[in-house]
Design an enzyme around this catalytic site. Structure first.
Site, short mmCIF file in Angstrom:
data_model
loop_
_atom_site.label_atom_id
_atom_site.label_comp_id
_atom_site.label_asym_id
_atom_site.label_seq_id
_atom_site.Cartn_x
_atom_site.Cartn_y
_atom_site.Cartn_z
N GLY A 30 0.80 -1.21 0.00
CA GLY A 30 0.00 0.00 0.00
C GLY A 30 0.84 1.26 0.00
O GLY A 30 2.00 1.25 0.42
N ASN A 38 3.70 -1.10 9.27
CA ASN A 38 2.86 -2.30 9.29
C ASN A 38 2.92 -3.04 10.62
O ASN A 38 1.92 -3.56 11.08
CB ASN A 38 3.28 -3.24 8.18
CG ASN A 38 2.52 -3.06 6.88
OD1 ASN A 38 2.37 -3.99 6.11
ND2 ASN A 38 2.07 -1.85 6.61
N ASN A 96 2.44 -9.68 5.26
CA ASN A 96 1.13 -9.08 5.08
C ASN A 96 0.91 -8.73 3.62
O ASN A 96 1.72 -8.02 3.02
CB ASN A 96 1.04 -7.81 5.94
CG ASN A 96 -0.25 -7.06 5.72
OD1 ASN A 96 -1.32 -7.63 5.83
ND2 ASN A 96 -0.16 -5.79 5.39
N THR A 166 -12.59 4.34 13.29
CA THR A 166 -11.96 5.23 14.28
C THR A 166 -10.47 4.97 14.37
O THR A 166 -9.71 5.82 14.86
CB THR A 166 -12.60 5.07 15.67
OG1 THR A 166 -12.35 3.74 16.16
CG2 THR A 166 -14.10 5.32 15.62
N ARG A 176 1.16 8.00 6.74
CA ARG A 176 1.18 7.23 5.49
C ARG A 176 1.28 8.17 4.28
O ARG A 176 1.96 7.85 3.31
CB ARG A 176 -0.07 6.36 5.39
CG ARG A 176 -0.19 5.27 6.45
CD ARG A 176 0.66 4.07 6.17
NE ARG A 176 0.35 3.41 4.94
CZ ARG A 176 0.32 2.08 4.78
NH1 ARG A 176 0.55 1.29 5.80
NH2 ARG A 176 0.08 1.54 3.60
N HIS A 243 -8.40 -5.56 6.13
CA HIS A 243 -7.14 -6.04 5.58
C HIS A 243 -5.96 -5.94 6.55
O HIS A 243 -5.07 -6.77 6.51
CB HIS A 243 -6.83 -5.25 4.31
CG HIS A 243 -5.74 -5.84 3.47
ND1 HIS A 243 -5.76 -7.16 3.04
CD2 HIS A 243 -4.60 -5.30 2.97
CE1 HIS A 243 -4.68 -7.40 2.31
NE2 HIS A 243 -3.96 -6.30 2.26
N TRP A 244 -5.96 -4.94 7.41
CA TRP A 244 -4.82 -4.74 8.32
C TRP A 244 -5.06 -5.52 9.61
O TRP A 244 -5.22 -4.95 10.69
CB TRP A 244 -4.62 -3.27 8.61
CG TRP A 244 -4.00 -2.51 7.47
CD1 TRP A 244 -3.44 -3.02 6.34
CD2 TRP A 244 -3.86 -1.09 7.36
NE1 TRP A 244 -2.97 -2.01 5.53
CE2 TRP A 244 -3.21 -0.82 6.13
CE3 TRP A 244 -4.22 -0.02 8.18
CZ2 TRP A 244 -2.92 0.47 5.70
CZ3 TRP A 244 -3.94 1.27 7.76
CH2 TRP A 244 -3.29 1.51 6.54
#
Length: 271
Positions: A30, A38, A96, A166, A176, A243-244
């Site tokens: 990403g 990550n 990941n 949140t 990011r 996803h995370w």
């Protein structure tokens, strides 16, 4: 503190933390991704391991060498070279998304170097009907393609990565976004990540798949091909999670992964 190691065509950046059995952590693709963004909040739970948290080529503090290789294939060989340079013959791999694909490629090509494998919604294995892409991948590719990415585009991307929005704080979005401006991928859209599907059967390592049930980037419906393709794989699905997984459900993730990594020596190491 970020260190670097010479892997031939680039100096691979990594953060080393802790001591004990080695674990190599491999991040996703990403925008703005780095090893520590990550996995930074997971590392305290793994202080009794030697953690090597990598910035893969083209992300974080690692430059992108010119290559025509699929990204997963290229990155996997550089991670193996880094392990050799750091005196690590064999390690657990935790990957990941894109990093999960890199981990699988290493396990396919160099099974003697992998003890246990933890994959969170890994890349590199697509269903036969893709594209169209899931909404998370659509946003990722659109951000990569933008000449001047906007902060709001990053905010939309981050919110898609978590079920509980949140957790998509202004601080995280800013972090990011700033990182993405420093290391914009400049890749074809979609990038050539490489297809790992034909070689899944070559993975000998015990493998734990961890998936968010509501993942909108690498959907849970993509999991069965990997689960049934790897001979010794198991799947854990966390509800109310996207996803995370390692970020959104850090306590559960840390517990599950520690339990798996401490499951005893594999057959290869016993032999």
């Amino acid at each position: 503190m970020v260190s670097t190691v010479d892997v031939g065509d680039v100096r691979l950046a990594y953060t080393g933390v802790g001591s004990g059995s080695p674990v190599v952590w491999l991040h996703g693709s990403g925008p703005g991704a780095t090893g520590m963004s990550n996995f930074g909040r997971n590392l305290p739970a793994f202080a009794d391991f030697r953690n090597i948290v990598v910035d893969l080529p083209g992300w974080g503090s690692t430059p992108r060498p010119a290559t025509d290789e699929p990204l997963i294939f290229h990155a996997a060989e550089r991670v193996c070279r880094a392990m050799t340079a750091l005196g690590i013959e064999r390690a657990h791999l935790v990957g990941n998304s894109y990093g999960g694909g890199v981990a699988m490629r290493i396990a396919m090509r160099h099974p003697e170097r992998v003890d246990r494998l933890v994959l969170m919604a890994p890349g590199g294995v697509l269903p036969a009907d893709a594209p169209p892409w899931p909404v998370g991948l659509e946003h990722l590719f659109a951000y990569m393609a933008a000449e001047e990415p906007a902060r709001e585009a990053m905010a939309e991307f981050v919110r898609l990565m978590v079920f509980d929005e949140t957790l998509a704080t202004d601080a995280l979005i800013d972090e990011r976004y700033e990182a993405s401006l420093k290391a914009h991928p400049e890749l074809p859209i979609p990038p050539n990540f490489g297809d790992l599907t034909p070689d899944l059967r070559l993975i000998e390592a015990p493998t734990l798949l961890v998936w968010g049930r509501e993942d909108q980037t690498v959907p849970l419906t993509w999991a069965p091909r990997i689960l049934h393709g790897i001979p010794n794989a198991e799947l854990r699905v966390l509800p109310r999670c996207r996803h995370w997984v390692q970020y959104e459900r850090a306590p559960e993730f840390n517990h599950i992964v520690r339990e798996f990594l401490q499951g005893g020596p594999t057959a290869a190491s016993e032999g």
